[in-house]
Write a protein that holds these residues in place. Structure first.
Motif, PDB file in Angstrom:
ATOM      1  N   TYR A  53      40.132  49.046  40.354  1.00 35.16           N
ATOM      2  CA  TYR A  53      39.868  49.241  41.779  1.00 35.16           C
ATOM      3  C   TYR A  53      38.823  50.333  42.013  1.00 35.16           C
ATOM      4  O   TYR A  53      38.120  50.335  43.027  1.00 35.16           O
ATOM      5  CB  TYR A  53      41.151  49.645  42.515  1.00 35.16           C
ATOM      6  N   LEU A  54      38.740  51.293  41.050  1.00 32.08           N
ATOM      7  CA  LEU A  54      37.863  52.451  41.234  1.00 32.08           C
ATOM      8  C   LEU A  54      36.589  52.368  40.400  1.00 32.08           C
ATOM      9  O   LEU A  54      35.509  52.683  40.885  1.00 32.08           O
ATOM     10  CB  LEU A  54      38.615  53.741  40.868  1.00 32.08           C
ATOM     11  N   PHE A  55      36.716  51.970  39.122  1.00 32.46           N
ATOM     12  CA  PHE A  55      35.544  51.888  38.256  1.00 32.46           C
ATOM     13  C   PHE A  55      35.874  51.000  37.065  1.00 32.46           C
ATOM     14  O   PHE A  55      37.052  50.801  36.729  1.00 32.46           O
ATOM     15  CB  PHE A  55      35.076  53.272  37.786  1.00 32.46           C
ATOM     16  N   PRO A  56      34.852  50.456  36.397  1.00 28.34           N
ATOM     17  CA  PRO A  56      35.099  49.584  35.237  1.00 28.34           C
ATOM     18  C   PRO A  56      35.724  50.376  34.079  1.00 28.34           C
ATOM     19  O   PRO A  56      35.326  51.501  33.793  1.00 28.34           O
ATOM     20  CB  PRO A  56      33.704  49.079  34.860  1.00 28.34           C
ATOM     21  N   VAL A  57      36.697  49.770  33.422  1.00 32.01           N
ATOM     22  CA  VAL A  57      37.294  50.358  32.227  1.00 32.01           C
ATOM     23  C   VAL A  57      37.416  49.267  31.178  1.00 32.01           C
ATOM     24  O   VAL A  57      37.237  48.080  31.458  1.00 32.01           O
ATOM     25  CB  VAL A  57      38.697  50.957  32.520  1.00 32.01           C
ATOM     26  N   ALA A  58      37.731  49.682  29.962  1.00 33.01           N
ATOM     27  CA  ALA A  58      37.892  48.716  28.881  1.00 33.01           C
ATOM     28  C   ALA A  58      39.018  47.736  29.216  1.00 33.01           C
ATOM     29  O   ALA A  58      40.040  48.123  29.773  1.00 33.01           O
ATOM     30  CB  ALA A  58      38.206  49.456  27.575  1.00 33.01           C
ATOM     31  N   THR A  59      38.812  46.487  28.915  1.00 32.79           N
ATOM     32  CA  THR A  59      39.848  45.483  29.163  1.00 32.79           C
ATOM     33  C   THR A  59      40.806  45.417  27.978  1.00 32.79           C
ATOM     34  O   THR A  59      40.418  45.647  26.837  1.00 32.79           O
ATOM     35  CB  THR A  59      39.225  44.097  29.393  1.00 32.79           C
ATOM     36  N   VAL A  60      42.049  45.119  28.280  1.00 37.41           N
ATOM     37  CA  VAL A  60      43.073  45.027  27.254  1.00 37.41           C
ATOM     38  C   VAL A  60      43.800  43.704  27.440  1.00 37.41           C
ATOM     39  O   VAL A  60      44.192  43.350  28.555  1.00 37.41           O
ATOM     40  CB  VAL A  60      44.086  46.195  27.368  1.00 37.41           C
ATOM     41  N   GLU A  61      43.957  42.972  26.355  1.00 34.16           N
ATOM     42  CA  GLU A  61      44.675  41.704  26.437  1.00 34.16           C
ATOM     43  C   GLU A  61      46.170  41.929  26.289  1.00 34.16           C
ATOM     44  O   GLU A  61      46.616  42.679  25.421  1.00 34.16           O
ATOM     45  CB  GLU A  61      44.201  40.747  25.335  1.00 34.16           C
ATOM     46  N   ALA A  62      46.926  41.296  27.180  1.00 35.91           N
ATOM     47  CA  ALA A  62      48.370  41.428  27.118  1.00 35.91           C
ATOM     48  C   ALA A  62      48.923  40.698  25.907  1.00 35.91           C
ATOM     49  O   ALA A  62      48.378  39.679  25.471  1.00 35.91           O
ATOM     50  CB  ALA A  62      49.002  40.873  28.397  1.00 35.91           C
ATOM     51  N   GLU A  63      49.991  41.248  25.351  1.00 36.41           N
ATOM     52  CA  GLU A  63      50.656  40.585  24.244  1.00 36.41           C
ATOM     53  C   GLU A  63      51.457  39.397  24.765  1.00 36.41           C
ATOM     54  O   GLU A  63      51.939  39.421  25.896  1.00 36.41           O
ATOM     55  CB  GLU A  63      51.595  41.566  23.538  1.00 36.41           C
ATOM     56  N   PRO A  64      51.599  38.340  23.979  1.00 32.16           N
ATOM     57  CA  PRO A  64      52.403  37.203  24.421  1.00 32.16           C
ATOM     58  C   PRO A  64      53.842  37.636  24.704  1.00 32.16           C
ATOM     59  O   PRO A  64      54.405  38.456  23.987  1.00 32.16           O
ATOM     60  CB  PRO A  64      52.357  36.249  23.218  1.00 32.16           C
ATOM     61  N   GLN A  65      54.422  37.110  25.799  1.00 31.16           N
ATOM     62  CA  GLN A  65      55.790  37.440  26.150  1.00 31.16           C
ATOM     63  C   GLN A  65      56.747  36.807  25.156  1.00 31.16           C
ATOM     64  O   GLN A  65      56.550  35.682  24.702  1.00 31.16           O
ATOM     65  CB  GLN A  65      56.116  36.918  27.564  1.00 31.16           C
ATOM     66  N   SER A  66      57.782  37.538  24.798  1.00 30.57           N
ATOM     67  CA  SER A  66      58.836  36.955  23.965  1.00 30.57           C
ATOM     68  C   SER A  66      59.762  36.156  24.862  1.00 30.57           C
ATOM     69  O   SER A  66      59.533  36.023  26.059  1.00 30.57           O
ATOM     70  CB  SER A  66      59.615  38.066  23.258  1.00 30.57           C
ATOM     71  N   ASP A  67      60.829  35.635  24.286  1.00 27.18           N
ATOM     72  CA  ASP A  67      61.745  34.839  25.086  1.00 27.18           C
ATOM     73  C   ASP A  67      62.782  35.693  25.802  1.00 27.18           C
ATOM     74  O   ASP A  67      63.776  35.197  26.315  1.00 27.18           O
ATOM     75  CB  ASP A  67      62.469  33.802  24.211  1.00 27.18           C
ATOM     76  N   VAL A  68      62.538  37.013  25.854  1.00 29.78           N
ATOM     77  CA  VAL A  68      63.467  37.893  26.550  1.00 29.78           C
ATOM     78  C   VAL A  68      63.417  37.606  28.037  1.00 29.78           C
ATOM     79  O   VAL A  68      62.354  37.577  28.655  1.00 29.78           O
ATOM     80  CB  VAL A  68      63.116  39.380  26.278  1.00 29.78           C
ATOM     81  N   SER A  69      64.558  37.413  28.635  1.00 31.20           N
ATOM     82  CA  SER A  69      64.616  37.092  30.059  1.00 31.20           C
ATOM     83  C   SER A  69      64.173  38.277  30.891  1.00 31.20           C
ATOM     84  O   SER A  69      64.502  39.423  30.597  1.00 31.20           O
ATOM     85  CB  SER A  69      66.045  36.713  30.447  1.00 31.20           C
ATOM     86  N   VAL A  70      63.396  38.019  31.957  1.00 25.05           N
ATOM     87  CA  VAL A  70      62.973  39.081  32.861  1.00 25.05           C
ATOM     88  C   VAL A  70      63.643  38.923  34.213  1.00 25.05           C
ATOM     89  O   VAL A  70      63.332  39.634  35.151  1.00 25.05           O
ATOM     90  CB  VAL A  70      61.432  39.078  33.041  1.00 25.05           C
ATOM     91  N   SER A  71      64.523  37.983  34.342  1.00 26.93           N
ATOM     92  CA  SER A  71      65.203  37.791  35.613  1.00 26.93           C
ATOM     93  C   SER A  71      66.446  38.645  35.673  1.00 26.93           C
ATOM     94  O   SER A  71      67.039  38.985  34.653  1.00 26.93           O
ATOM     95  CB  SER A  71      65.597  36.315  35.782  1.00 26.93           C
ATOM     96  N   ASN A  72      66.864  39.008  36.875  1.00 25.71           N
ATOM     97  CA  ASN A  72      68.070  39.771  37.080  1.00 25.71           C
ATOM     98  C   ASN A  72      69.065  38.908  37.831  1.00 25.71           C
ATOM     99  O   ASN A  72      68.781  37.785  38.202  1.00 25.71           O
ATOM    100  CB  ASN A  72      67.775  41.059  37.843  1.00 25.71           C
TER     101      ASN A  72
END
Length: 514
Positions: free
Chosen positions: A494-513
Motif C-alpha cells: 500500500y505504501l511502497f514496493p517490497v520483495a514478493t514472497v510466495e505463500a507455502e501450500p496449505q496443509s489439510d489442517v482445518s481453518v474453520s471454527n
C-alpha cells in the motif's frame, strides 16, 4: 535563581533523604537535576505524579530517577547511561551527573544512537522505515515480542529499519533490536492523551531523526503513540500504525489515553495512512473509515517451538493447567481461581499453575483464599523468562481474559508447543482455537463450562494428546514465518514496493471454527 528556588522547595528532611541515598554525590545531582528538569513535561508524561499534587521536582530527584523516569524531553537518561557507561550500564543518578558536569561539555549526545548490525544495515537503495516502539520495560510482553518478529520479517523483505525507543530500561532488549536494524535511537516520548499537545522539543527531535536517517515512512508499534505520526506528517511521510488493541473492550486503555472508545479508534485512523492489524477481529473495529486495513497475524518461530517436548499424559498424575501473562483481574486471574475450585469440587486431580510476575492483585487473592480455606490449590510459578520453559511443564493452557484479546500470543505459543487451549469464545481467540480439534471454547465468563472441558481432557488422555498435536499443526500451517512475510509484504505494498514472497501450500489442517 532556578536552582535556589528548587533547593528551597525541598525541606531539610528531604535533603537528608537525598544525602542518605546518594552520599557526597547528592549536591552535584541536585544541581544537575535542577538545571535539566522540565516540570510541565514531567507532569504531562507522568499523570500519577500530577495527581499526587506534591513537588514534581522532589519526586523526580528522590524517586523518579530511581524508578527509571526521564526528567526532560531533551535527554534520555537511560539511553545516555547505556551509551556512555562503557562496559557498565550507569544508573540514572550517575548518568545525570556525568552528562551535566562532563558529557555536555564534550559534545556527548543526550539522545544517543546505538549502531545496528541488521541484514539491511550496510545496504543502500532499499526502502527504510523508522520504527517507533511504544514502550520498553524490564520484561518483554506480547507487543515487544511481536515487534521483534515484525523487524525480522522486514529484514527478510529487504526493508531497512531504524528503531526508536522511549527509554533504554532493558539493555538486553535494545541489544536485540540492534541486531535486526540499522540503528536504535533513544528519544524520550510518551503515549498520547486526548486534549494534550505534543512537546515541541520531542517533535523537533523526531523530525531531525527522520531527515537524518532518510526514512521513507514511519511505523508505529500500537496505537498509543502520536508524536511520531505528527512529525512524519509535517515532513510529508506516510504513517503505518500496527494496531494490537481492541479499545471497545479495554477500558483501562481508554483511561490511560484519557479518551473514549470512539476517540481512540478515530485517533488511530486520523493519524495513519495504513493500519496493520493482528487479527480479523481487530480489523472489524477499524474498517470502513477511509484508511486501508491489512491483517498481519502474529507469527511463531516453529523450529524453536518444536524443541518443546511433546505432550505426554496417561492420567496417572495430576493434570497441569496454566494461566500465563499479567496476573491481574482483567487477564482472568479471579476466573482461574474459580476454575481451580470448580475442578476440586468435581474431584479432578489438577495443579493450577500461574506464570507471571507477582502483582498486588495476586497477593491479595492468595491471602484471601488462604483465609477462606478455598478448595482449589493455586501454584504461583513466578515469571518465566522463556515461555517455552513454562509450557514444557503444562498439559493445558487456559485464556480467561475479561477484555477482548486482539490476538492471543500465549494461545498461539501454547499451540506451537503442542498444548491444547481452553478459552473464552470472544475476541480473536476463535481465530486461533478450533473448537473440538485444537481445544475448546466456552462462553465468556462461564467458568463451569471451562471446568467441564478441562474435566473432559483429564478423563481422556488420548484426546488431550491429539488436540495438542492438532494445535501444533495449525500453528505451523497458518502462523509460520513465511505466512507472516507474505501478509506483511501485501500490507506494505500500500505504501511502497517490497520483495514478493510466495505463500507455502496449505496443509489439510482445518481453518474453520465452530
Amino acid at each position: 535563581m532556578k536552582v535556589w528556588r528548587a533547593f528551597k522547595s525541598l525541606g531539610w528532611g528531604q535533603h537528608k533523604k537525598g544525602w542518605r541515598q546518594h552520599g557526597w554525590r547528592y549536591p552535584f545531582l541536585f544541581w544537575a537535576v535542577a538545571r535539566l528538569f522540565n516540570k510541565p513535561w514531567y507532569l504531562l508524561r507522568y499523570p500519577d505524579v500530577a495527581a499526587a499534587k506534591g513537588s514534581a521536582f522532589a519526586h523526580c530527584l528522590l524517586y523518579g530517577l530511581d524508578e527509571g523516569r526521564e526528567l526532560s524531553p531533551r535527554i534520555s537518561i537511560s539511553g545516555y547511561g547505556y551509551r556512555y557507561g562503557g562496559n557498565k550500564w550507569w544508573g540514572p543518578a550517575q548518568a545525570v551527573i556525568h552528562y551535566w558536569w562532563w558529557g555536555r561539555w564534550r559534545g556527548l549526545s543526550p539522545m544517543p544512537c546505538f549502531p545496528g548490525s541488521g541484514a539491511q544495515a550496510a545496504l543502500n537503495g532499499q526502502p527504510c522505515l523508522a520504527v517507533f516502539a511504544h514502550t520498553v520495560n524490564p520484561r518483554l510482553y506480547g507487543a515487544e515480542r511481536s515487534l521483534l518478529d515484525a523487524l525480522r520479517t522486514l529484514e527478510t523483505l529487504g526493508v531497512a529499519t531504524v528503531v526508536v525507543v522511549p527509554n533504554v530500561s532493558n539493555p538486553g532488549y535494545v541489544a536485540t533490536l540492534q541486531r535486526v536494524s540499522r540503528a536504535v535511537y533513544a528519544i524520550p516520548y510518551g503515549w498520547w492523551r486526548e486534549g494534550e499537545a505534543d512537546d515541541a522539543t520531542t517533535l523537533a527531535a523526531i523530525e531531525a531523526l527522520l531527515e537524518a536517517t532518510g526514512a521513507n515512512a514511519v511505523y508505529v508499534n500500537t496505537l498509543t503513540l502520536q508524536a511520531p505520526s505528527v512529525a512524519a506528517r509535517q515532513l510529508g511521510l506516510p504513517v503505518l500504525t500496527h494496531v494490537r488493541e481492541l479499545p471497545a473492550h479495554d477500558p483501562g486503555l481508554c483511561q490511560a489515553l484519557n479518551s473514549s472508545v470512539e476517540g481512540v479508534v478515530a485517533h488511530a485512523v486520523a493519524h495513519s495512512d495504513l493500519l496493520i492489524v493482528n487479527s480479523q477481529c481487530t480489523a472489524e473495529a477499524f474498517q470502513h473509515r477511509g484508511v486501508p486495513v491489512a491483517v498481519v497475524p502474529n507469527m511463531i518461530d516453529m523450529p524453536v517451538w518444536q524443541t518443546v517436548p511433546a505432550l505426554q499424559f496417561d492420567g496417572q498424575r495430576p493434570l497441569r493447567i496454566g494461566l500465563l501473562g499479567s496476573l491481574i483481574p482483567k487477564k482472568g486471574l479471579v476466573d482461574f481461581a474459580a476454575l481451580a475450585d470448580a475442578l476440586a469440587r468435581k474431584g479432578v486431580a489438577v495443579e493450577c499453575c500461574l506464570y507471571g510476575a507477582s502483582t498486588p492483585d495476586l497477593e491479595a487473592l492468595l491471602h484471601q483464599r488462604l483465609k477462606m480455606g478455598k478448595e482449589g490449590y493455586l501454584i504461583h510459578k513466578g515469571y518465566a523468562e522463556d515461555p517455552q520453559d513454562a509450557l514444557a511443564n503444562l498439559d493445558i493452557v487456559v485464556n480467561l481474559s475479561h477484555f477482548q484479546e486482539s490476538f492471543g500470543r500465549t494461545v498461539l505459543e501454547a499451540m506451537a508447543a503442542g498444548r491444547p487451549v481452553v478459552a473464552y469464545d470472544w475476541g480473536a481467540l476463535p481465530e486461533l482455537v478450533t473448537h473440538g480439534k485444537t481445544g475448546f471454547l466456552a462462553p465468556k465468563g462461564d467458568v463451569q463450562r471451562v471446568a467441564q472441558w478441562v474435566e473432559t481432557l483429564a478423563r481422556e488422555p488420548q484426546l488431550l494428546i491429539a488436540m495438542g498435536h492438532a494445535g501444533r499443526q495449525r500453528a505451523n500451517a497458518l502462523f509460520s514465518a513465511k505466512a507472516h512475510q507474505v501478509a506483511m509484504a501485501q500490507a506494505l505494498s500500500y505504501l511502497f514496493p517490497v520483495a514478493t514472497v510466495e505463500a507455502e501450500p496449505q496443509s489439510d489442517v482445518s481453518v474453520s471454527n465452530k
